[in-house]
Design a protein around this motif. Structure first.
Motif, PDB file in Angstrom:
ATOM      1  N   MET A 246     -99.140 -38.189  55.103  1.00  0.00           N
ATOM      2  CA  MET A 246    -100.380 -38.794  55.590  1.00  0.00           C
ATOM      3  C   MET A 246    -100.108 -39.406  56.960  1.00  0.00           C
ATOM      4  O   MET A 246     -99.170 -40.138  57.150  1.00  0.00           O
ATOM      5  CB  MET A 246    -100.856 -39.875  54.624  1.00  0.00           C
ATOM      6  CG  MET A 246    -102.158 -40.490  55.023  1.00  0.00           C
ATOM      7  SD  MET A 246    -102.737 -41.660  53.767  1.00  0.00           S
ATOM      8  CE  MET A 246    -102.975 -40.576  52.394  1.00  0.00           C
TER       9      MET A 246
ATOM     10  N   GLU B 265    -105.804 -38.357  60.029  1.00  0.00           N
ATOM     11  CA  GLU B 265    -106.362 -39.212  58.985  1.00  0.00           C
ATOM     12  C   GLU B 265    -105.723 -40.593  59.041  1.00  0.00           C
ATOM     13  O   GLU B 265    -104.517 -40.715  59.231  1.00  0.00           O
ATOM     14  CB  GLU B 265    -106.076 -38.590  57.610  1.00  0.00           C
ATOM     15  CG  GLU B 265    -106.822 -37.291  57.381  1.00  0.00           C
ATOM     16  CD  GLU B 265    -108.301 -37.509  57.211  1.00  0.00           C
ATOM     17  OE1 GLU B 265    -108.679 -38.586  56.742  1.00  0.00           O
ATOM     18  OE2 GLU B 265    -109.061 -36.619  57.560  1.00  0.00           O
TER      19      GLU B 265
ATOM     20  N   THR C 202     -99.858 -28.810  54.281  1.00  0.00           N
ATOM     21  CA  THR C 202    -100.401 -30.139  53.998  1.00  0.00           C
ATOM     22  C   THR C 202    -100.499 -30.970  55.262  1.00  0.00           C
ATOM     23  O   THR C 202    -101.495 -31.671  55.484  1.00  0.00           O
ATOM     24  CB  THR C 202     -99.521 -30.856  52.967  1.00  0.00           C
ATOM     25  OG1 THR C 202     -99.389 -30.025  51.805  1.00  0.00           O
ATOM     26  CG2 THR C 202    -100.142 -32.182  52.552  1.00  0.00           C
TER      27      THR C 202
ATOM     28  N   ARG D   9    -103.916 -32.489  56.786  1.00  0.00           N
ATOM     29  CA  ARG D   9    -104.128 -33.917  56.953  1.00  0.00           C
ATOM     30  C   ARG D   9    -104.249 -34.341  58.414  1.00  0.00           C
ATOM     31  O   ARG D   9    -104.687 -35.457  58.689  1.00  0.00           O
ATOM     32  CB  ARG D   9    -102.980 -34.689  56.288  1.00  0.00           C
ATOM     33  CG  ARG D   9    -102.986 -34.609  54.772  1.00  0.00           C
ATOM     34  CD  ARG D   9    -101.778 -35.285  54.174  1.00  0.00           C
ATOM     35  NE  ARG D   9    -101.869 -35.320  52.712  1.00  0.00           N
ATOM     36  CZ  ARG D   9    -102.428 -36.288  52.014  1.00  0.00           C
ATOM     37  NH1 ARG D   9    -102.972 -37.309  52.625  1.00  0.00           N
ATOM     38  NH2 ARG D   9    -102.465 -36.242  50.691  1.00  0.00           N
TER      39      ARG D   9
ATOM     40  N   GLN E 110    -108.877 -34.148  50.033  1.00  0.00           N
ATOM     41  CA  GLN E 110    -107.721 -34.503  50.841  1.00  0.00           C
ATOM     42  C   GLN E 110    -106.508 -34.872  49.983  1.00  0.00           C
ATOM     43  O   GLN E 110    -105.386 -34.487  50.272  1.00  0.00           O
ATOM     44  CB  GLN E 110    -108.090 -35.680  51.761  1.00  0.00           C
ATOM     45  CG  GLN E 110    -107.134 -35.905  52.915  1.00  0.00           C
ATOM     46  CD  GLN E 110    -107.353 -34.923  54.050  1.00  0.00           C
ATOM     47  OE1 GLN E 110    -108.049 -33.931  53.891  1.00  0.00           O
ATOM     48  NE2 GLN E 110    -106.746 -35.175  55.181  1.00  0.00           N
ATOM     49  N   GLN E 111    -106.721 -35.610  48.908  1.00  0.00           N
ATOM     50  CA  GLN E 111    -105.599 -36.036  48.080  1.00  0.00           C
ATOM     51  C   GLN E 111    -104.986 -34.891  47.282  1.00  0.00           C
ATOM     52  O   GLN E 111    -103.898 -35.029  46.715  1.00  0.00           O
ATOM     53  CB  GLN E 111    -106.020 -37.166  47.115  1.00  0.00           C
ATOM     54  CG  GLN E 111    -107.147 -36.797  46.170  1.00  0.00           C
ATOM     55  CD  GLN E 111    -108.504 -37.191  46.710  1.00  0.00           C
ATOM     56  OE1 GLN E 111    -108.792 -37.029  47.901  1.00  0.00           O
ATOM     57  NE2 GLN E 111    -109.354 -37.732  45.835  1.00  0.00           N
TER      58      GLN E 111
END
Length: 510
Positions: free
Chosen positions: A1, A17, A158, A162, A436-437
């Motif tokens: 993240m 993000e 990923t 993100r 997103q998660q």
């Protein structure tokens, strides 16, 4: 993240993000020192993309680069047939088995951290492979190299998911697709060049050692340009509480039982133990699915969240990706066997033959989203249809035992373009529907589907080619006839991708 940049950037080009750990706590007074804005360096989206895609390219190259070095490895290390098979296959087996695990570890301990850790392991294992003094050492280091790749590669999708949004995400995913496809041809070219150059009499060793300076450079740049590390989000129960170890064991065993016969079966004429392993793989996959569903109902943390598999279009996307990558893997493998074995091309010339396919794939992967909106629904079935036509054309232009001339490069470009349209839009649209998660789980599933598709394609279509050529007098014509049979099978596979898309459209209209 990623963390919110200290200097705002246009959302279309960065769209990083905000991190969960960067938000001020509701229970913390805002005048305390803890609430003072940090000066942690923000990620640079362009550099992040360049770093992760370069790491991905190295890992994809190493699936194919060793193939052209195999004869010199055999001579230098006096490797047996079985030993040489494991040198080539050990990387792929470890890589495929651990991909989902790598995705989950990234979710628990930070995608940036796991990417850099995997890159460090991959670089160290590459150095060890290049310095190996025996077949056993090389096999062991190849397994380690594959395991490190499995820790590194799931983080790429990923991190892209993100870091980017909107059109910038589509372009970044296009670059990802281009690297994934061009890595196969590039591996053949780079491997051929390095082996034929025989730098300072080192023979096959540069095919591994070339990763070392690139990996070290990325390890220097990564911590500075990829942003600060995310906080580890592992639960209070630690690794055991967050990794779903029973699910991991079941899935790893299922993938291993699928991968080993797919890699070793064609070379050993598909022995009984291979079929038994494939059957057990199906059984363990069913057990894994049932266990994960029960764990989710009990409020646990499954290795793959069932909601990810139920996301709109995910199941169809997995099938399409496996079909497309199986066709790509089988096409590269069978055509390489023909041009090297039948036409007598050198390793370098054989690799260069695929440049039109790789260039067409990469160009469309980067630009398909610029095509008119009214064309978009037809891109995937149209891509599979173009690939089917191009596979048929490939078999026809080479069927007389010649080199195909201009027409060969035309149909190879058509093959690359078709497979690109069959893959890129599926990947981008599927990830766009995932929360997103759930990005890490979705990335792990799609990357694993792609790799299992490649393995299946090499095994199945390689067997078709080798069976068709078996018993024939060696030469260009016998090899060309075998390639024609293989191309018909490849075209049928691509046609299934087209029919799948048409069936979905008919159901939607109803």
């Amino acid at each position: 993240m990623t963390h919110t940049p200290t200097t705002p950037l246009p959302a279309e080009d960065s769209a990083a993000e905000p991190a969960e750990d960067s938000a001020p706590s509701k229970d913390r007074p805002t005048d305390t020192p803890a609430a003072v804005p940090t000066t942690r360096r923000a990620p640079r989206p362009g550099w992040l993309l360049a770093i992760v895609l370069t790491g991905q390219l190295m890992a994809v190259l190493d699936v194919f680069i060793v193939n052209v070095a195999a004869p010199t490895v055999r001579t230098d290390l006096h490797a047996s047939d079985a030993g040489l098979q494991l040198v080539i296959a050990g990387y792929t087996i470890a890589y495929a088995v651990l991909l989902i695990t790598g995705a989950r570890l990234g979710a628990l301990f930070g995608h940036r951290r796991m990417f850099l850790s995997g890159l460090a392991g991959f670089t160290a294992a590459s150095l060890a492979c290049g310095l190996a003094q025996g077949t056993g050492q090389l096999i062991a280091f190849r397994f380690i190299q594959g395991a490190a790749s499995a820790m590194m590669l799931p983080q790429v999708l990923t991190l892209i998911q993100r870091t980017y949004t909107g059109g910038s995400r589509a372009r970044a995913l296009g670059a990802y697709s281009a690297v994934l496809a061009s890595g196969a041809a590039a591996g053949l070219v780079v491997g051929g060049v390095l082996v034929e150059a025989d730098l300072m009499g080192t023979g096959w060793r540069p095919v591994f050692l070339v990763n070392v300076p690139i990996g070290l450079l990325l390890l220097v740049l990564g911590p500075r340009l990829m942003g600060p590390p995310e906080e580890a989000r592992g639960p209070a129960g630690g690794l055991r509480g967050g990794l779903d170890l029973p699910g991991l064991v079941l899935l790893a065993a299922a993938v291993l039982l699928f991968t080993v016969p797919m890699v070793l079966g064609p070379e050993r004429d598909w022995p009984l133990w291979g079929w038994l392993m494939l059957g057990l793989s199906v059984v363990l996959t069913a057990l894994f699915a049932g266990y994960e569903a029960r764990l989710a109902r009990r409020g646990g943390r499954p290795l793959i969240a069932p909601r990810v598999l139920r996301a709109p279009g995910m199941a169809v996307a997995v099938v399409r990706i496996m079909l497309g990558m199986a066709a790509n893997g089988g096409f590269l493998f069978a055509t390489t066997l023909h041009v090297q074995g039948g036409l007598g091309y050198s390793a370098m010339r054989a690799g260069l033959t695929f440049v039109p396919s790789a260039a067409a794939f990469g160009t469309l992967a980067l630009n398909w989203q610029k095509l008119p909106a009214r064309w978009q629904p037809a891109l995937v079935p149209g891509g599979f249809a173009l690939a089917a036509v191009s596979f048929t054309g490939l078999g026809l232009v080479l069927r007389d035992g010649g080199d195909g001339g201009f027409w060969l490069y035309l149909v190879l470009a058509g093959t690359g373009a078709g497979l690109s349209l069959a893959y890129g839009p599926v990947l981008t649209r599927t990830l766009a529907t995932v929360r997103q998660q759930d990005a890490a789980d979705a990335s792990g599933v799609l990357v694993t589907a792609a790799q299992l598709g490649l393995l299946s394609g090499v095994a199945v279509f390689g067997t078709v080619f080798l069976t068709a050529v078996e018993g024939s007098a060696p030469g260009a014509h016998a090899s060309a006839d075998a390639l024609w049979v293989t191309c018909v099978a490849l075209a049928a596979t691509a046609a299934c991708g087209t029919l799948l898309g048409l069936a979905r459209r008919v159901r939607h209209l109803r």
